[in-house]
Design an enzyme around this catalytic site. Structure first.
Site, PDB file in Angstrom:
ATOM      1  N   ALA A 102       0.814  -1.222   0.000  1.00  0.00           N
ATOM      2  CA  ALA A 102       0.000   0.000   0.000  1.00  0.00           C
ATOM      3  C   ALA A 102       0.843   1.267   0.000  1.00  0.00           C
ATOM      4  CB  ALA A 102      -0.938  -0.018   1.200  1.00  0.00           C
ATOM      5  N   THR A 103       2.017   1.236   0.612  1.00  0.00           N
ATOM      6  CA  THR A 103       2.871   2.431   0.600  1.00  0.00           C
ATOM      7  C   THR A 103       3.172   2.816  -0.848  1.00  0.00           C
ATOM      8  OG1 THR A 103       3.844   1.907   2.745  1.00  0.00           O
ATOM      9  CG2 THR A 103       5.128   3.351   1.310  1.00  0.00           C
ATOM     10  N   ASN A 129      -6.047   3.067  10.762  1.00  0.00           N
ATOM     11  CA  ASN A 129      -5.223   1.984  11.296  1.00  0.00           C
ATOM     12  C   ASN A 129      -5.177   1.967  12.828  1.00  0.00           C
ATOM     13  OD1 ASN A 129      -3.923   4.348  10.033  1.00  0.00           O
ATOM     14  ND2 ASN A 129      -2.132   3.728  11.202  1.00  0.00           N
ATOM     15  N   GLN A 162      -6.550  -1.019   5.551  1.00  0.00           N
ATOM     16  CA  GLN A 162      -7.078  -1.673   6.758  1.00  0.00           C
ATOM     17  C   GLN A 162      -8.482  -2.226   6.550  1.00  0.00           C
ATOM     18  OE1 GLN A 162      -5.468  -2.398   9.438  1.00  0.00           O
ATOM     19  NE2 GLN A 162      -3.627  -1.140   9.257  1.00  0.00           N
ATOM     20  N   SER A 190      -3.159  -4.049   0.608  1.00  0.00           N
ATOM     21  CA  SER A 190      -1.909  -4.705   0.966  1.00  0.00           C
ATOM     22  C   SER A 190      -2.206  -6.091   1.523  1.00  0.00           C
ATOM     23  CB  SER A 190      -1.215  -3.857   2.029  1.00  0.00           C
ATOM     24  OG  SER A 190       0.029  -4.393   2.344  1.00  0.00           O
ATOM     25  N   ALA A 191      -1.540  -7.115   0.970  1.00  0.00           N
ATOM     26  CA  ALA A 191      -1.881  -8.498   1.337  1.00  0.00           C
ATOM     27  C   ALA A 191      -1.586  -8.839   2.794  1.00  0.00           C
ATOM     28  CB  ALA A 191      -1.125  -9.466   0.425  1.00  0.00           C
ATOM     29  N   HIS A 192      -0.515  -8.249   3.357  1.00  0.00           N
ATOM     30  CA  HIS A 192      -0.127  -8.700   4.708  1.00  0.00           C
ATOM     31  C   HIS A 192      -1.091  -8.236   5.794  1.00  0.00           C
ATOM     32  CE1 HIS A 192       1.926  -5.112   6.657  1.00  0.00           C
ATOM     33  NE2 HIS A 192       1.930  -4.696   5.408  1.00  0.00           N
ATOM     34  N   CYS A 225       7.959   7.588  21.390  1.00  0.00           N
ATOM     35  CA  CYS A 225       8.929   8.388  22.124  1.00  0.00           C
ATOM     36  C   CYS A 225      10.087   8.703  21.189  1.00  0.00           C
ATOM     37  CB  CYS A 225       9.416   7.567  23.315  1.00  0.00           C
ATOM     38  SG  CYS A 225      10.532   8.488  24.345  1.00  0.00           S
TER      39      CYS A 225
END
Ligand code: PMP
Length: 377
Positions: free
Chosen positions: A70-71, A148, A178, A200-202, A323
């Site tokens: 997706a990125t 997400n 998502q 995105s498959a993952h 952080c």
């Protein structure tokens, strides 16, 4: 290990692994070779396109271009626009993923007018603000389908209708990373106004490093990567046959998945959580959400410390807070919703998979309660 961070990534199913193996062993041939139909190397891509078309009810398998995820798909949408023109109005929301935010910022740097449409206190894109921001000459609108962190479902169909009313020629893209595989998506019915969709498959039990972009028939994008002409000349590079075989299997399994039981499990979890830790504030509970996501804050706590403590007990969950340089930054999503800083830094995200069980969630609550006692003392 108890894994409750499935919006970050999911475990490939046994069928996915099984589908990939032949393409890593005996059928390792090149899918672009003229012999591909003989070796069988052309099959994974054909199957992946057919399975995605079925899962999203797209017009035809040819609507899909496959990418590394997706990125890349999100970047492609923005870089394609920038190749065709040097200015124009682009709308995104204030809660987009970095893979939309950053390409949009790049367009702003080269002269586009990029507007961030706000969300309400629940994290839902404000339709009144969207209507105000849309102009007849708007070039692109990119709004995620599901967040997400909170899991909030954006009103994609309503936004699509607004766009067609005000600027029918604008491109409507949705980052559905998502949403795909978790909720029903219909590109010829509710989402008929979506022109481009990233996935995105993952995120739905497929392999990492593979995903794609749905491009509605009739729309043309500039190529993403130039070279040997794979993906109809739009995205060159030797076809990743094992990954596409896995994607095909994951998409078929997702098609048969019914989210109702998962939603009931999430609701049971939230009820148990509030019994045990009544101070927990569950974000976006009153609006439509993904069935697998629960995002809550514990006032006075630091999400980062809690996830560290939980990880040492073998429990993996997520947090939107991070952080860096000695300061705790709350999640952009919670900030956009107007959640106070001390509450936002205590955010924890539990995201379920098809394999999550009530026993795992009960154990999580036990360990979380003990981690909060330690943090308080
Ligand atoms: N968009 C959203 C909403 C996401 O959650 C993610 C993954 N965290 C991405 C895009 C990027 O996906 P990928 O890992 O396939 O590049």
């Amino acid at each position: 290990m108890i894994y409750l961070d499935n919006n970050a990534t999911t475990q490939p199913t046994a069928l996915v692994v099984e589908a990939m193996l032949p393409y890593l062993t005996e059928c390792y041939f090149n899918a672009s070779a003229s012999t591909a139909a003989f070796t069988g190397a052309d099959k994974p891509r054909l199957k992946a396109a057919a399975a995605m078309a079925k899962l999203l009810n797209a017009e035809e398998p040819d609507c899909f271009s496959f990418t590394s995820g997706a990125t890349e798909s999100n970047n492609w949408v923005f870089s394609s626009l920038a190749r065709g023109r040097k200015d124009g109005r682009v709308l995104i929301s204030t809660v987009e993923h970095a893979s939309v935010d950053e390409p949009a910022a790049e367009l702003a740097r080269i002269g586009f007018e990029v507007i961030e449409v706000p969300v309400d206190v629940h994290g839902v894109v404000r339709l009144d603000a969207m209507r105000d921001a849309l102009r007849e000459d708007t070039a692109l609108i990119s709004i995620m389908a599901a967040n997400n962190e909170t899991g909030v479902l954006q009103p994609v169909a309503e936004i699509g209708r607004l766009i067609r009313e005000v600027c029918p020629a604008a491109l409507f893209h949705t980052d559905a990373t998502q949403a795909v595989g978790k909720i029903p998506v219909d590109l010829q019915c509710e989402w008929q106004d979506v022109d481009l969709l990233s996935f995105s498959a993952h995120k739905f039990h497929g392999p990492k490093g593979v995903g794609g972009l749905y491009i509605r028939p009739g729309f043309e994008l500039e190529p993403m990567i130039l070279g040997g002409g794979q993906e109809n000349g739009l995205r060159s590079g030797t076809t990743n046959t094992p990954a596409l075989a896995g994607l095909a299997s994951a998409a078929s399994e997702a098609h048969d998945f019914n989210p109702q039981a998962m939603c009931a499990l999430r609701d049971t979890f939230e009820a148990l959580l509030q019994d045990e830790l009544p101070e927990a504030v569950i974000h976006s509970r009153s609006v439509p959400r993904l069935p697998n996501t629960s995002y809550f804050s514990l006032p006075g706590m630091l999400g980062e410390q809690l996830i560290g403590a939980l990880a040492t007990s073998g429990i993996i969950v997520g947090t939107g807070a991070a952080c860096s340089a000695g300061a705790i930054h709350s999640s952009k999503t919670l900030r956009s919703m107007g959640v106070a800083h001390d509450m936002a830094v205590g955010g924890l995200r539990v995201s379920l998979s098809r394999y999550s069980t009530i026993q795992e969630l009960t154990e999580f609550i036990v360990q979380l309660t003990s981690a909060t006692l330690t943090q308080r003392s």
